[in-house]
Design an enzyme around this catalytic site. Structure first.
Site: not given
Ligand SMILES: NC(=O)c1ccc[n+]([C@@H]2O[C@H](COP(=O)([O-])OP(=O)(O)OC[C@H]3O[C@@H](n4cnc5c(N)ncnc54)[C@H](OP(=O)(O)O)[C@@H]3O)[C@@H](O)[C@H]2O)c1
Length: 342
Positions: A149
């Site tokens: 991002c």
């Molecule tokens: N947030 C942002 O603004 C943003 C921007 C650009 C890119 N990203 C990238 O997008 C990705 C997701 O980000 P997010 O902010 O949405 O993260 P998040 O809110 O922490 O969500 C992570 C998701 O992954 C699942 N998960 C975690 N460990 C897992 C495992 N070992 N096996 C299967 N599922 C698993 C979690 O499930 P549970 O919660 O059910 O455990 C949850 O659904 C990351 O790689 C991040 O770097 C994020």
């Protein structure tokens, strides 16, 4: 024909944002959602703002029948993402939101993410997801690597200036403010309200932020020679949004003209009249990016401001824009949501 969509990591912030946008997408239907700790729960219980959608329950990834899916969004932590995508059918279209397939050099991945990459064969087919700069490749891509991002914000400001040759490549400073949802939904002490609200501080300063790997790769590619920028992000006590203030050496009017020329046909990139500055308030909840340029009292210097929402154009909105291209759909389908204001 409606495209059947799976969201892996749907119980996280970007997963929920994908579902929110797809709610009004005319050609996408969500048929599978995965969670890890939240597997087995109803999506409407995890995210009450999505209760009206009648979404499938969250399941473990291994319970999903991918033969019935047209495209999977992978909104998982890095490292987990590459392990999961390696096991998916090789003809399934995948848009990955993690960092796992952004860097083309295995050594660079290991340097910034602290462990060796385990799926470089897949990396070789991944197309970098900065849509406006990789559109043609995305149209035929099977695997898209969504950008960071912060990396998206910095690139929207600087890439056209490198391409147009209007700035000094050795004097680029990116000062960036990022909303807390950028850190994901998992519990962390420094993200508690009491530790975050009412203050701010830099993080990963001194050239340590992982998105520098993307800046190095993409700016050097655009310039045809190595380019290294200074970059300091700050964690801000608001939920959504990124504001980057970029300091460059060059003629302010030329810099503004270069951005106007590069983005004049881009639906989501709005270059403000010269002298106006971008604000996170004007783009929140939307796929739009605002860019503003102003001169400085120091001659030959300019300030470029760029605002985008980390959960839309910085991740999930960008992901849907890229998925539209990969599925042969109109690029803006489902994405013309107006920003939320105030
Ligand atoms: N947030 C942002 O603004 C943003 C921007 C650009 C890119 N990203 C990238 O997008 C990705 C997701 O980000 P997010 O902010 O949405 O993260 P998040 O809110 O922490 O969500 C992570 C998701 O992954 C699942 N998960 C975690 N460990 C897992 C495992 N070992 N096996 C299967 N599922 C698993 C979690 O499930 P549970 O919660 O059910 O455990 C949850 O659904 C990351 O790689 C991040 O770097 C994020």
């Amino acid at each position: 024909m409606t495209q059947k969509i799976a969201i892996l990591g749907a119980s996280g912030y970007t997963g929920a944002e994908l579902a929110r946008i797809i709610a009004t997408h005319p050609e996408m239907e969500i048929t599978a959602l995965s969670g890890d700790r939240k597997a087995g729960m109803r999506m409407g219980d995890v995210f009450p703002h999505l209760r009206h959608m009648g979404l499938p329950d969250l399941v473990k990834i291994e319970e999903i029948d991918f033969s019935a899916i047209d495209l999977a969004f992978c909104a998982l932590p890095h490292a987990t993402s590459q392990a999961v995508i390696t096991e998916l059918p090789r003809d399934l279209k995948v848009v990955d939101l993690s960092a796992d397939f952004r860097l083309r050099d295995a050594a660079e991945y290991e340097k910034w993410y602290g462990k060796p990459h385990a799926a470089m064969d897949l990396q070789a087919e991944a197309v970098y997801g900065l849509t406006e700069f990789y559109r043609d490749e995305l149209k035929t891509a099977r695997l898209c690597a969504g950008t960071g991002c912060n990396a998206a914000a910095g690139q929207y400001a600087i890439r056209p200036l490198i391409e147009a040759g209007v700035i000094d490549l050795d004097e680029i400073v990116i000062d960036l403010k990022a909303g807390v949802s950028g850190a994901g939904r998992a519990l962390k002490e420094n993200l508690l309200h009491a530790e975050l609200a009412g203050g701010t501080m830099p993080y990963s300063a001194g050239g340590k932020h992982r998105h520098l790997g993307e800046f190095d790769q993409e700016f050097s590619k655009a310039a045809g020679r190595p380019v290294r920028v200074q970059f300091t992000p700050h964690l801000m006590p608001f939920n959504r949004g990124i504001l980057a203030t970029v300091y460059v050496r060059g003629t302010p009017e030329d810099i503004h003209a270069a951005l106007v020329a590069r983005y004049e046909n881009e639906v989501f990139l709005e270059v403000l009249p010269f002298g106006q500055l971008a604000s996170t308030r004007s783009i929140a909840g939307s796929n739009f990016v605002h860019l503003g340029v102003i001169g400085d009292r120091l001659p030959g210097r300019a300030v470029v401001t760029v605002a985008l929402d980390n959960l839309t154009k910085g991740s999930s909105g960008q992901a849907i824009q890229n998925a539209n291209l990969m599925l042969g759909l109109p690029e803006t389908l489902g994405l013309m949501l107006a920003p939320v204001f105030p």
